[in-house]
Design a protein around this motif. Structure first.
Motif, PDB file in Angstrom:
ATOM      1  N   ALA A  91      -1.839   7.965  -1.839  1.00  0.00           N
ATOM      2  CA  ALA A  91      -2.724   7.347  -0.838  1.00  0.00           C
ATOM      3  C   ALA A  91      -4.050   7.040  -1.509  1.00  0.00           C
ATOM      4  O   ALA A  91      -4.326   7.499  -2.634  1.00  0.00           O
ATOM      5  CB  ALA A  91      -2.927   8.284   0.354  1.00  0.00           C
ATOM      6  N   GLU A  92      -4.866   6.276  -0.836  1.00  0.00           N
ATOM      7  CA  GLU A  92      -6.200   5.983  -1.361  1.00  0.00           C
ATOM      8  C   GLU A  92      -7.039   7.264  -1.381  1.00  0.00           C
ATOM      9  O   GLU A  92      -6.935   8.084  -0.448  1.00  0.00           O
ATOM     10  CB  GLU A  92      -6.896   4.923  -0.501  1.00  0.00           C
ATOM     11  N   PRO A  93      -7.856   7.451  -2.428  1.00  0.00           N
ATOM     12  CA  PRO A  93      -8.636   8.693  -2.535  1.00  0.00           C
ATOM     13  C   PRO A  93      -9.427   9.025  -1.280  1.00  0.00           C
ATOM     14  O   PRO A  93      -9.430  10.179  -0.834  1.00  0.00           O
ATOM     15  CB  PRO A  93      -9.555   8.432  -3.733  1.00  0.00           C
ATOM     16  N   GLU A  94     -10.112   8.055  -0.684  1.00  0.00           N
ATOM     17  CA  GLU A  94     -10.932   8.356   0.490  1.00  0.00           C
ATOM     18  C   GLU A  94     -10.089   8.800   1.679  1.00  0.00           C
ATOM     19  O   GLU A  94     -10.526   9.626   2.487  1.00  0.00           O
ATOM     20  CB  GLU A  94     -11.806   7.151   0.861  1.00  0.00           C
ATOM     21  N   GLN A  95      -8.877   8.248   1.797  1.00  0.00           N
ATOM     22  CA  GLN A  95      -7.970   8.702   2.855  1.00  0.00           C
ATOM     23  C   GLN A  95      -7.604  10.167   2.646  1.00  0.00           C
ATOM     24  O   GLN A  95      -7.577  10.963   3.596  1.00  0.00           O
ATOM     25  CB  GLN A  95      -6.710   7.838   2.864  1.00  0.00           C
ATOM     26  N   ILE A  96      -7.324  10.529   1.388  1.00  0.00           N
ATOM     27  CA  ILE A  96      -6.977  11.919   1.058  1.00  0.00           C
ATOM     28  C   ILE A  96      -8.150  12.840   1.347  1.00  0.00           C
ATOM     29  O   ILE A  96      -8.008  13.892   1.988  1.00  0.00           O
ATOM     30  CB  ILE A  96      -6.545  12.016  -0.418  1.00  0.00           C
TER      31      ILE A  96
END
Length: 369
Positions: A91-96
Motif C-alpha cells: 500500500a502507499e506509505p501514508e495509507q500504512i
C-alpha cells in the motif's frame, strides 16, 4: 495534588479481586497511589458498576498490517489467509502510517497500555518515535531455504537496528526535555516467524543471537501446520508452491511443529508461544519434559481467539492450556485477521468458550501475566 477515588462491584489488582469495601486512589494522571478501606477514603468516591482492572496488555499484535482491515475475507483457512497477506499487503506509505496511528488510538481507547508488536518492516516507527503505549517490537526473521540463512538473518538485523536506533533517540529526546518520568518502554528483539517459515540453519542463528532474550513464535496455529510437519503434505504445500519452494527444501520430520522448533531456544530464552490452536496433550508433555530436564525456561502461552475465529473459525482448547499450568497471556493479532484490537472482547470470547475458567484468572492473563 488532586486525587481520584473509585469503588466498583469488582476491584481487581492484577492478582486478586478485593472486597467491594476497598477504594482505589489515583493521582490526576491516573497513577495508582493506594488502595484503602472505604472508611479511610474520605469524600468524593466515585462508584463504577462493573470491574475496575489494571491496564490491559496486548501480548501479540501486528500493528503494521492495520491498513489491511477487511481486506481478507473471514474463514478462508490459514493458507489462503497467508497467501492474501503476501499478495495484498502492499500500500502507499501514508495509507500504512495513517492506519497504524488509528490502530494505536484504538488500543488506547480500549484500555490497552502495552503491546508485543510483530514487525517485518520499520513502518511502525511512525508511532514508536513518540509512543502512547509501551511497545516491545519483535522483528521477525523468515527464511525456509537453508542456503540463504545468513543473508536472511542479516536483513532482519538491519530492520532491528532501526528500532534500536529509535530507542536510543527516544530516550535521548526524553532526557533533553526532562520527561523521563513520563517515558514509555520501547524495546525490541529478533524473533522467528513460524515453524514452517524458518529453516533449521536459520532457527539456530536466531536461537544463538537471542540467548536470554524474549522471543515470540507463531505456534500450531492450525491443523494444517501440524499435518505438514507430520506428513510433509496437506494444504500448506500450496503456500510453498506459491513461494517457489519444492519438496526437497522442506525440513519437516514427522512430529508436531512444536517439537521441531522449541529445543532451539534453550539458552534462558523467554518464550511466547502464540495461537496454539492445534496444541494437544503430547505437546504439553513435551514442554514439561524440556522444563524438567532444565533445557528451557517455562514458556508463555498466548491465545488470540478473535483471530483464530476470523481466519478458520476454530479456537484453542482453553481448558487444556489452563489446566497445563502454563503461563497464559492474550493478544489480538492484527486488523488483517481481526475486527478490532480489543483485549476485553478477547476476554469475553474466552469466558464464553470456557466458562469453568474463573474470570479473574483470565484477567490475570490480560494484565499481570
Amino acid at each position: 495534588m488532586l486525587y481520584r477515588k473509585y469503588k466498583a462491584d469488582r476491584l481487581f489488582t492484577g492478582t486478586e479481586v478485593l472486597s467491594n469495601d476497598q477504594v482505589l486512589i489515583t493521582n490526576e494522571k491516573g497513577v495508582v497511589e493506594a488502595i484503602v478501606h472505604e472508611s479511610e477514603a474520605g469524600e468524593n468516591v466515585l462508584y463504577h458498576n462493573g470491574w475496575i482492572v489494571p491496564g490491559l496488555v496486548n501480548a501479540h499484535c501486528h500493528i503494521e498490517l492495520s491498513h489491511m482491515k477487511d481486506v481478507i475475507p473471514q474463514h478462508t483457512g490459514m493458507v489462503d489467509f497467508l497467501l492474501g497477506i503476501l499478495k495484498q499487503r502492499r500500500a502507499e506509505p501514508e495509507q500504512i502510517y495513517d492506519a497504524i496511528r488509528k490502530a494505536e488510538e484504538e488500543m488506547v481507547a480500549n484500555g490497552i497500555v502495552a503491546v508485543g508488536d510483530i514487525c517485518n518492516t520499520a513502518d511502525s516507527l511512525c508511532v514508536k518515535r513518540d509512543p502512547k503505549l509501551h511497545y516491545h517490537s519483535f522483528v521477525e526473521v523468515i527464511g525456509i531455504v537453508a542456503e540463504t540463512a545468513n543473508e536472511t538473518f542479516q536483513q532482519a538485523e538491519t530492520v532491528l537496528n532501526k528500532f534500536r536506533m529509535n530507542e536510543v533517540s527516544y530516550r535521548h529526546s526524553l532526557s533533553e526535555n526532562g520527561k523521563i518520568s513520563d517515558a514509555k518502554i520501547v524495546s525490541s528483539s529478533l524473533t522467528p516467524h513460524a515453524p514452517y517459515t524458518v529453516s533449521p540453519a536459520l532457527m539456530k542463528l536466531i536461537g544463538d543471537a537471542t540467548a536470554g532474550q524474549i522471543i515470540s513464535m507463531h505456534n500450531e496455529e492450525s491443523r494444517a501446520e501440524n499435518e505438514l510437519f507430520r506428513t510433509k503434505n496437506g494444504d500448506f504445500i500450496r503456500l510453498f508452491e506459491f513461494l517457489g519452494i519444492d519438496e526437497s527444501q522442506l525440513f519437516m520430520e514427522g512430529a508436531s511443529s512444536l517439537v521441531y522448533w522449541l529445543p532451539y531456544f534453550d539458552q534462558q530464552h523467554q518464550i511466547i508461544m502464540v495461537h496454539n490452536v492445534d496444541m494437544g496433550d503430547g505437546d504439553i508433555n513435551f514442554i514439561r519434559r524440556l522444563i524438567q530436564e532444565g533445557r528451557i525456561t517455562p514458556p508463555w502461552c498466548c491465545v488470540c481467539p478473535g483471530a483464530n475465529l476470523y481466519i478458520q473459525n476454530q479456537l484453542p482448547d482453553f481448558n487444556l492450556l489452563y489446566n497445563s499450568g502454563l503461563n497464559m497471556v492474550i493478544g489480538t493479532d492484527s486488523l488483517s485477521s481481526n475486527t478490532s484490537l480489543d483485549i476485553l472482547k478477547e476476554i469475553r470470547t474466552i469466558h464464553k468458550a470456557a466458562p469453568s475458567i474463573p474470570l479473574e484468572e483470565i484477567f490475570k492473563w490480560a494484565t499481570i501475566n
